[in-house]
Write a protein that holds these residues in place. Structure first.
Motif, PDB file in Angstrom:
ATOM      1  N   LYS A   1      29.916  29.621   2.711  1.00  0.00           N
ATOM      2  CA  LYS A   1      29.203  28.735   3.571  1.00  0.00           C
ATOM      3  C   LYS A   1      27.908  29.703   4.088  1.00  0.00           C
ATOM      4  O   LYS A   1      28.115  30.636   4.733  1.00  0.00           O
ATOM      5  CB  LYS A   1      29.826  28.450   4.680  1.00  0.00           C
ATOM      6  N   PRO A   2      26.633  29.291   3.998  1.00  0.00           N
ATOM      7  CA  PRO A   2      25.519  30.075   4.453  1.00  0.00           C
ATOM      8  C   PRO A   2      25.590  30.382   5.850  1.00  0.00           C
ATOM      9  O   PRO A   2      25.969  29.877   6.679  1.00  0.00           O
ATOM     10  CB  PRO A   2      24.227  29.170   4.060  1.00  0.00           C
TER      11      PRO A   2
ATOM     12  N   PHE B   1      21.480  38.269  -0.710  1.00  0.00           N
ATOM     13  CA  PHE B   1      20.962  38.516   0.562  1.00  0.00           C
ATOM     14  C   PHE B   1      19.541  38.245   0.708  1.00  0.00           C
ATOM     15  O   PHE B   1      18.873  38.907  -0.200  1.00  0.00           O
ATOM     16  CB  PHE B   1      21.322  39.899   0.999  1.00  0.00           C
ATOM     17  N   GLN B   2      19.122  37.661   1.863  1.00  0.00           N
ATOM     18  CA  GLN B   2      17.578  37.121   1.755  1.00  0.00           C
ATOM     19  C   GLN B   2      17.098  37.611   3.376  1.00  0.00           C
ATOM     20  O   GLN B   2      18.037  37.653   4.082  1.00  0.00           O
ATOM     21  CB  GLN B   2      17.367  36.042   1.578  1.00  0.00           C
ATOM     22  N   SER B   3      15.970  37.649   3.435  1.00  0.00           N
ATOM     23  CA  SER B   3      15.311  37.954   4.693  1.00  0.00           C
ATOM     24  C   SER B   3      14.121  37.049   5.273  1.00  0.00           C
ATOM     25  O   SER B   3      13.349  36.689   4.174  1.00  0.00           O
ATOM     26  CB  SER B   3      15.171  39.668   5.039  1.00  0.00           C
ATOM     27  N   ARG B   4      14.030  37.040   6.349  1.00  0.00           N
ATOM     28  CA  ARG B   4      12.429  36.337   6.701  1.00  0.00           C
ATOM     29  C   ARG B   4      12.065  37.107   7.880  1.00  0.00           C
ATOM     30  O   ARG B   4      12.917  37.380   8.739  1.00  0.00           O
ATOM     31  CB  ARG B   4      12.815  34.933   7.118  1.00  0.00           C
ATOM     32  N   ARG B   5      10.873  37.225   8.056  1.00  0.00           N
ATOM     33  CA  ARG B   5       9.924  37.770   9.305  1.00  0.00           C
ATOM     34  C   ARG B   5       8.858  36.872   9.830  1.00  0.00           C
ATOM     35  O   ARG B   5       7.853  37.138   9.157  1.00  0.00           O
ATOM     36  CB  ARG B   5       9.753  39.384   8.879  1.00  0.00           C
ATOM     37  N   PRO B   6       9.116  35.864  10.207  1.00  0.00           N
ATOM     38  CA  PRO B   6       8.183  34.927  10.618  1.00  0.00           C
ATOM     39  C   PRO B   6       6.998  35.327  11.425  1.00  0.00           C
ATOM     40  O   PRO B   6       5.913  34.861  11.537  1.00  0.00           O
ATOM     41  CB  PRO B   6       8.979  33.901  11.317  1.00  0.00           C
TER      42      PRO B   6
ATOM     43  N   ASP C   1      19.663  36.077   5.993  1.00  0.00           N
ATOM     44  CA  ASP C   1      20.451  34.918   5.455  1.00  0.00           C
ATOM     45  C   ASP C   1      21.254  35.556   4.277  1.00  0.00           C
ATOM     46  O   ASP C   1      20.839  36.008   3.414  1.00  0.00           O
ATOM     47  CB  ASP C   1      19.460  34.081   4.654  1.00  0.00           C
ATOM     48  N   ILE C   2      22.534  35.139   4.202  1.00  0.00           N
ATOM     49  CA  ILE C   2      23.615  35.490   3.361  1.00  0.00           C
ATOM     50  C   ILE C   2      24.028  34.003   2.629  1.00  0.00           C
ATOM     51  O   ILE C   2      24.552  33.181   3.541  1.00  0.00           O
ATOM     52  CB  ILE C   2      24.761  36.038   3.837  1.00  0.00           C
ATOM     53  N   ARG C   3      23.542  33.818   1.683  1.00  0.00           N
ATOM     54  CA  ARG C   3      23.680  32.573   0.793  1.00  0.00           C
ATOM     55  C   ARG C   3      24.971  31.838   0.607  1.00  0.00           C
ATOM     56  O   ARG C   3      25.044  30.851   0.713  1.00  0.00           O
ATOM     57  CB  ARG C   3      22.595  32.513  -0.277  1.00  0.00           C
ATOM     58  N   SER C   4      25.834  33.071   0.112  1.00  0.00           N
ATOM     59  CA  SER C   4      27.117  32.535  -0.015  1.00  0.00           C
ATOM     60  C   SER C   4      28.030  33.606   0.233  1.00  0.00           C
ATOM     61  O   SER C   4      28.440  34.494  -0.671  1.00  0.00           O
ATOM     62  CB  SER C   4      27.205  31.971  -1.485  1.00  0.00           C
TER      63      SER C   4
ATOM     64  N   LEU D   1      34.067  37.430   0.572  1.00  0.00           N
ATOM     65  CA  LEU D   1      34.699  38.645   1.455  1.00  0.00           C
ATOM     66  C   LEU D   1      34.495  39.863   1.698  1.00  0.00           C
ATOM     67  O   LEU D   1      34.631  40.552   2.924  1.00  0.00           O
ATOM     68  CB  LEU D   1      36.177  38.371   1.008  1.00  0.00           C
ATOM     69  N   GLY D   2      33.727  40.406   0.292  1.00  0.00           N
ATOM     70  CA  GLY D   2      33.329  41.698   0.534  1.00  0.00           C
ATOM     71  C   GLY D   2      32.063  41.866   1.093  1.00  0.00           C
ATOM     72  O   GLY D   2      31.551  43.062   1.563  1.00  0.00           O
ATOM     73  N   ASP D   3      31.426  40.824   1.992  1.00  0.00           N
ATOM     74  CA  ASP D   3      30.428  40.696   2.772  1.00  0.00           C
ATOM     75  C   ASP D   3      30.511  40.913   4.262  1.00  0.00           C
ATOM     76  O   ASP D   3      29.746  41.065   5.058  1.00  0.00           O
ATOM     77  CB  ASP D   3      29.509  39.584   2.552  1.00  0.00           C
ATOM     78  N   ALA D   4      32.008  40.904   4.238  1.00  0.00           N
ATOM     79  CA  ALA D   4      32.372  41.179   5.780  1.00  0.00           C
ATOM     80  C   ALA D   4      32.149  42.524   6.344  1.00  0.00           C
ATOM     81  O   ALA D   4      32.497  43.555   5.394  1.00  0.00           O
ATOM     82  CB  ALA D   4      33.844  41.022   5.990  1.00  0.00           C
ATOM     83  N   ALA D   5      31.218  42.792   7.257  1.00  0.00           N
ATOM     84  CA  ALA D   5      30.681  44.234   7.788  1.00  0.00           C
ATOM     85  C   ALA D   5      29.926  43.883   9.270  1.00  0.00           C
ATOM     86  O   ALA D   5      29.989  42.788   9.636  1.00  0.00           O
ATOM     87  CB  ALA D   5      29.813  44.566   6.598  1.00  0.00           C
ATOM     88  N   MET D   6      29.570  44.977   9.583  1.00  0.00           N
ATOM     89  CA  MET D   6      28.526  45.155  10.888  1.00  0.00           C
ATOM     90  C   MET D   6      27.556  45.282   9.901  1.00  0.00           C
ATOM     91  O   MET D   6      26.940  45.752   9.197  1.00  0.00           O
ATOM     92  CB  MET D   6      29.076  46.299  11.504  1.00  0.00           C
ATOM     93  N   TYR D   7      26.464  44.210  10.578  1.00  0.00           N
ATOM     94  CA  TYR D   7      24.979  44.249  10.312  1.00  0.00           C
ATOM     95  C   TYR D   7      24.150  44.552  11.454  1.00  0.00           C
ATOM     96  O   TYR D   7      24.221  44.174  12.348  1.00  0.00           O
ATOM     97  CB  TYR D   7      24.713  42.848   9.860  1.00  0.00           C
ATOM     98  N   LEU D   8      23.417  45.522  11.126  1.00  0.00           N
ATOM     99  CA  LEU D   8      22.636  46.359  11.986  1.00  0.00           C
ATOM    100  C   LEU D   8      21.079  46.026  11.762  1.00  0.00           C
ATOM    101  O   LEU D   8      20.577  46.291  10.629  1.00  0.00           O
ATOM    102  CB  LEU D   8      22.750  47.834  11.949  1.00  0.00           C
ATOM    103  N   CYS D   9      20.393  45.422  12.611  1.00  0.00           N
ATOM    104  CA  CYS D   9      19.065  45.525  12.667  1.00  0.00           C
ATOM    105  C   CYS D   9      18.164  46.992  13.467  1.00  0.00           C
ATOM    106  O   CYS D   9      18.844  47.246  14.336  1.00  0.00           O
ATOM    107  CB  CYS D   9      18.602  44.267  13.339  1.00  0.00           C
TER     108      CYS D   9
END
Lengths: 111, 114
Positions: free
Chosen positions: A17-18, A64-69, A77-80, A83-91
């Protein structure tokens, strides 16, 4: 205080799920980064924006995609999610010298 | 290969003891150098940085680091560790040829025993 804010702090999403993670900054830095960090590992750079210029790392999956408006906001954005995408995401943000200010991160769980 | 090496995965020190965390890099020109600290479940906080000039730099929370060009090292030190210093510490470099990207070491987990 000037800072980098990530929302939400915790995100649970279903397999496939996105999902979108958000980051905002009040520092007016021209560079914004997204990192993925798995347990007991160093942050791994996914991509970064220098102003509006998008720079993808060679090994970042197409999922993995990104946008900077605008200068202040950046989205991951993670499109699909798998389980391997479970992680901490840091900006993080910086000026030209690479000295980065990090947000508190979003912990992503995929169920 | 170009890299950042933190040779110690874990370090345990007694509260009040001194601390040194090692960092070595292998890039041709001296990069910009950083130390970050990360508490569990949190983002990274900058402790100190070296761009040029005085090779001994002071940071927050009583930390300092010394740049040694001959050894390609940037070791982090603290004379007296507090229990609240328990965290993971990352050395990072910004190679001059890499634009605005940081390269991180693998990190060192610091445990403080009372």
């Amino acid at each position: 205080d000037a800072m980098v804010i990530q929302n939400p702090r915790y995100q649970v999403t279903q397999f496939g799920k996105p999902v979108t993670l958000s980051c905002s900054q009040t520092l007016n830095h021209n560079v914004m980064y997204w990192y993925q960090q798995k347990s007991s590992q160093a942050p791994k750079l996914l991509f970064h924006y220098y102003d509006k210029d998008f720079n993808n790392e060679a090994d970042t999956p197409d999922n993995f995609q990104s946008r900077r408006p605008n200068t202040s906001f950046c989205f991951l954005d993670i499109r699909s999610p798998g389980l391997g995408d479970a992680a901490m995401y840091l900006c993080a943000t910086s000026r030209d010298n690479g000295q980065s200010t990090f947000g508190s991160g979003t912990r992503l769980t995929v169920v | 290969a170009q890299s950042v090496t933190q040779p110690d995965i874990h370090i345990t020190v007694s509260e009040g003891a001194s601390l040194e965390l090692r960092c070595n890099y292998s890039y041709g020109a001296t990069p910009y150098l950083f130390w970050y600290v990360q508490s569990p479940g949190q983002g990274l906080q900058l402790l100190l940085k070296y761009f040029s000039g005085d090779t001994l730099v002071q940071g927050i929370k009583g930390f300092e680091a010394e740049f040694k060009r001959s050894q390609s090292s940037f070791n982090l030190r603290k004379p007296s560790v507090h229990w609240s210093d328990a965290a993971e510490y990352f050395c990072a470099v910004r190679p001059l040829e890499y634009g605005n990207k940081l390269v991180f070491g693998a990190g060192t987990i610091l445990r403080v025993k009372s």
